[in-house]
Design a protein around this motif. Structure first.
Motif, PDB file in Angstrom:
ATOM      1  N   GLY A 195       0.892  -1.133   0.032  1.00 45.24           N
ATOM      2  CA  GLY A 195      -0.017  -0.068  -0.051  1.00 45.24           C
ATOM      3  C   GLY A 195       0.839   1.221  -0.113  1.00 45.24           C
ATOM      4  N   SER A 196       1.588   1.556   1.173  1.00 45.88           N
ATOM      5  CA  SER A 196       2.560   2.564   1.130  1.00 45.88           C
ATOM      6  C   SER A 196       3.828   1.721   0.831  1.00 45.88           C
ATOM      7  N   LEU A 197       4.807   2.573   0.407  1.00 41.46           N
ATOM      8  CA  LEU A 197       6.265   2.064   0.212  1.00 41.46           C
ATOM      9  C   LEU A 197       7.076   2.200   1.696  1.00 41.46           C
ATOM     10  N   ASN A 198       7.328   1.394   2.244  1.00 37.26           N
ATOM     11  CA  ASN A 198       8.068   1.537   3.509  1.00 37.26           C
ATOM     12  C   ASN A 198       9.536   1.396   3.161  1.00 37.26           C
ATOM     13  N   LEU A 199      10.252   2.502   3.826  1.00 33.30           N
ATOM     14  CA  LEU A 199      11.765   2.635   3.554  1.00 33.30           C
ATOM     15  C   LEU A 199      12.514   2.115   5.067  1.00 33.30           C
ATOM     16  N   VAL A 200      13.302   1.087   4.864  1.00 36.13           N
ATOM     17  CA  VAL A 200      13.733   0.755   6.128  1.00 36.13           C
ATOM     18  C   VAL A 200      15.044   1.343   6.524  1.00 36.13           C
ATOM     19  N   LYS A 201      15.265   1.842   7.478  1.00 37.58           N
ATOM     20  CA  LYS A 201      16.675   2.264   7.949  1.00 37.58           C
ATOM     21  C   LYS A 201      16.729   1.925   9.455  1.00 37.58           C
ATOM     22  N   PRO A 202      17.941   1.510   9.994  1.00 36.15           N
ATOM     23  CA  PRO A 202      18.392   1.196  11.135  1.00 36.15           C
ATOM     24  C   PRO A 202      19.276   2.398  11.851  1.00 36.15           C
ATOM     25  N   ILE A 203      18.822   2.494  13.137  1.00 35.85           N
ATOM     26  CA  ILE A 203      19.473   3.586  14.016  1.00 35.85           C
ATOM     27  C   ILE A 203      19.892   3.065  15.270  1.00 35.85           C
ATOM     28  N   SER A 204      21.375   2.682  15.479  1.00 36.56           N
ATOM     29  CA  SER A 204      21.483   2.325  16.760  1.00 36.56           C
ATOM     30  C   SER A 204      21.969   3.255  17.726  1.00 36.56           C
ATOM     31  N   PHE A 205      21.474   3.189  18.911  1.00 29.87           N
ATOM     32  CA  PHE A 205      21.787   3.904  19.846  1.00 29.87           C
ATOM     33  C   PHE A 205      22.653   3.342  21.039  1.00 29.87           C
ATOM     34  N   PRO A 210      25.604   9.488  26.902  1.00 28.71           N
ATOM     35  CA  PRO A 210      24.098  10.058  27.071  1.00 28.71           C
ATOM     36  C   PRO A 210      24.170  11.305  25.632  1.00 28.71           C
ATOM     37  N   LYS A 211      25.173  11.891  25.845  1.00 32.61           N
ATOM     38  CA  LYS A 211      25.028  13.309  24.956  1.00 32.61           C
ATOM     39  C   LYS A 211      25.157  12.559  23.542  1.00 32.61           C
ATOM     40  N   SER A 212      25.862  11.662  23.222  1.00 28.09           N
ATOM     41  CA  SER A 212      25.865  11.118  21.679  1.00 28.09           C
ATOM     42  C   SER A 212      24.476  10.493  21.448  1.00 28.09           C
ATOM     43  N   ILE A 213      23.796   9.784  22.252  1.00 30.58           N
ATOM     44  CA  ILE A 213      22.612   9.400  21.996  1.00 30.58           C
ATOM     45  C   ILE A 213      21.590  10.551  21.743  1.00 30.58           C
ATOM     46  N   ALA A 214      21.551  11.588  22.364  1.00 26.49           N
ATOM     47  CA  ALA A 214      20.597  12.654  22.009  1.00 26.49           C
ATOM     48  C   ALA A 214      20.968  13.324  20.883  1.00 26.49           C
ATOM     49  N   PRO A 245      20.811   0.619  23.708  1.00 26.61           N
ATOM     50  CA  PRO A 245      21.983   0.604  24.415  1.00 26.61           C
ATOM     51  C   PRO A 245      22.249  -0.499  25.161  1.00 26.61           C
ATOM     52  N   SER A 246      23.580  -0.973  25.354  1.00 30.65           N
ATOM     53  CA  SER A 246      23.954  -2.201  26.018  1.00 30.65           C
ATOM     54  C   SER A 246      23.740  -1.747  27.805  1.00 30.65           C
ATOM     55  N   SER A 247      24.365  -0.430  27.880  1.00 28.68           N
ATOM     56  CA  SER A 247      24.444  -0.064  29.297  1.00 28.68           C
ATOM     57  C   SER A 247      23.007   0.141  29.613  1.00 28.68           C
ATOM     58  N   LYS A 248      22.656  -0.259  30.840  1.00 31.50           N
ATOM     59  CA  LYS A 248      21.449   0.093  31.431  1.00 31.50           C
ATOM     60  C   LYS A 248      21.188   1.400  31.770  1.00 31.50           C
ATOM     61  N   SER A 249      22.266   1.896  32.186  1.00 31.08           N
ATOM     62  CA  SER A 249      22.419   3.660  32.751  1.00 31.08           C
ATOM     63  C   SER A 249      22.249   4.485  31.618  1.00 31.08           C
ATOM     64  N   LEU A 250      22.012   3.886  30.512  1.00 29.79           N
ATOM     65  CA  LEU A 250      21.691   4.766  29.241  1.00 29.79           C
ATOM     66  C   LEU A 250      20.266   4.506  28.848  1.00 29.79           C
ATOM     67  N   GLU A 253      18.004   7.825  28.428  1.00 31.19           N
ATOM     68  CA  GLU A 253      18.519   8.673  27.286  1.00 31.19           C
ATOM     69  C   GLU A 253      17.757   7.900  26.114  1.00 31.19           C
ATOM     70  N   TYR A 254      17.832   6.605  26.141  1.00 33.79           N
ATOM     71  CA  TYR A 254      17.342   5.910  24.963  1.00 33.79           C
ATOM     72  C   TYR A 254      15.757   6.294  24.914  1.00 33.79           C
ATOM     73  N   ASP A 255      15.021   6.006  26.187  1.00 31.55           N
ATOM     74  CA  ASP A 255      13.684   6.261  26.046  1.00 31.55           C
ATOM     75  C   ASP A 255      13.382   7.763  25.325  1.00 31.55           C
ATOM     76  N   HIS A 256      14.137   8.659  25.915  1.00 27.51           N
ATOM     77  CA  HIS A 256      14.139   9.939  25.528  1.00 27.51           C
ATOM     78  C   HIS A 256      14.215  10.304  23.842  1.00 27.51           C
ATOM     79  N   ALA A 257      15.030   9.443  23.395  1.00 25.86           N
ATOM     80  CA  ALA A 257      15.571   9.425  21.950  1.00 25.86           C
ATOM     81  C   ALA A 257      14.263   8.964  21.193  1.00 25.86           C
ATOM     82  N   VAL A 258      13.694   7.905  21.733  1.00 27.36           N
ATOM     83  CA  VAL A 258      12.338   7.187  20.876  1.00 27.36           C
ATOM     84  C   VAL A 258      11.431   8.145  20.968  1.00 27.36           C
TER      85      VAL A 258
END
Length: 290
Positions: A195-205, A210-214, A245-250, A253-258
């Motif tokens: 129906g739509s054309l779905n363009l796939v892009k990976p984004i790893s955090f 924390p600054k790099s994630i933001a 992120p692999s580290s739970k401490s981040l 920041e990941y939730d904020h990025a989402v």
């Protein structure tokens, strides 16, 4: 002395015994001038965890520790028994005392034998490590994690007959290119039609700060806002596969990025643990009318 020699074997990891590919994760060196062994190996197994899913990390690390302990024990033996070792004898020594020759995922390579000349043990060891191990691990650990997300997605599409799928109409694309209003080109690894054309892009955090994630979240948010008109006019959807992120401490920041990426119009966010389900959905949609 001129007649001193050294021998070395590479410790390799084979994820699948039926494949020819292997990854260097350690190196064992024996020096005849002092009858001592040196064993260096990857402490974090970064390369194999990056490439393969379901790696038996604990088991591999236990083997590595056992080999290291055995090497230390033999390195404290003060005698000349090892001076007479030939390459084949060293291979037998490894099989009997360090790691059996079988069909397991860890195997030592054939041993190489070289004269030492006037080079110090430390110099030879450093050269071998740089050639076969350390530089490779450092390089690999600094690579972006996006390819692993793509591999997990595409590996769950394997088995599909893409030529048959695209015979009558284009339903699946590789390296799909999209131009914005200024002519800048954005390449998406995969695209599929339902129906739509779905363009796939990976984004790893999976980053370290924390600054790099933001920063990465804001950068992607800006790019996709720039492409909103394309999506509206061409019936596109941006399917963003997100790496955690692999580290739970981040995680915060990941939730904020989402939340930031949720502001992108005409988008769908797929988190890492949803990739298999998303791939199944892709397969179903592009084959259901065949």
């Amino acid at each position: 002395m001129k007649n001193d020699f050294y021998k070395y074997c590479i410790l390799k990891y084979k994820h699948n015994v039926f494949l020819e590919e292997s990854i260097n994760i350690g190196i064992l060196v024996f020096f005849s001038n002092n009858s001592k062994f040196s064993f260096t190996y990857s402490k974090n197994l970064s390369r194999i965890k990056y490439i393969y899913d379901n790696v038996p990390e604990k088991t591999i690390k236990e083997y590595l520790k056992r080999i290291e302990l055995q090497i230390k024990r033999f390195s404290h033996i003060e005698n000349d028994i090892f001076h007479s070792l030939e390459v084949n004898d060293l291979r037998n020594f490894i099989s009997k005392n360090l790691l059996a020759i079988d069909s397991s995922s860890l195997q030592f390579s054939e041993c190489k034998h070289n004269l030492q000349y006037d080079f110090h043990n430390e110099f030879i060891e450093e050269v071998l490590i740089k050639k076969f191990l350390i530089d490779d691990i450092k390089h690999f650990s600094n690579q972006p994690k996006e390819p692993k997300l793509l591999q997990k997605y595409f590996s769950n599409l394997k088995g599909l007959d893409f030529e048959r799928i695209n015979r009558n109409e284009k339903k699946f694309y590789i390296d799909y290119q999209l131009k914005n209003e200024t002519g800048s080109v954005f390449t998406f690894d995969y695209a599929w039609q339902n129906g739509s054309l779905n363009l796939v892009k990976p984004i790893s955090f999976d980053l370290k700060e924390p600054k790099s994630i933001a920063e990465k979240a804001y950068k992607n948010l800006g790019q996709f806002i720039d492409l909103e008109e394309n999506a509206k006019n061409q019936n596109l959807r941006f399917d963003l596969i997100l790496g955690k992120p692999s580290s739970k401490s981040l995680f915060k920041e990941y939730d904020h990025a989402v939340k930031l990426l949720e502001k992108i119009k005409f988008s769908k966010l797929i988190e890492e643990d949803e990739i298999v389900e998303y791939a199944t959905k892709t397969s179903y949609e592009i084959t259901k009318d065949l």
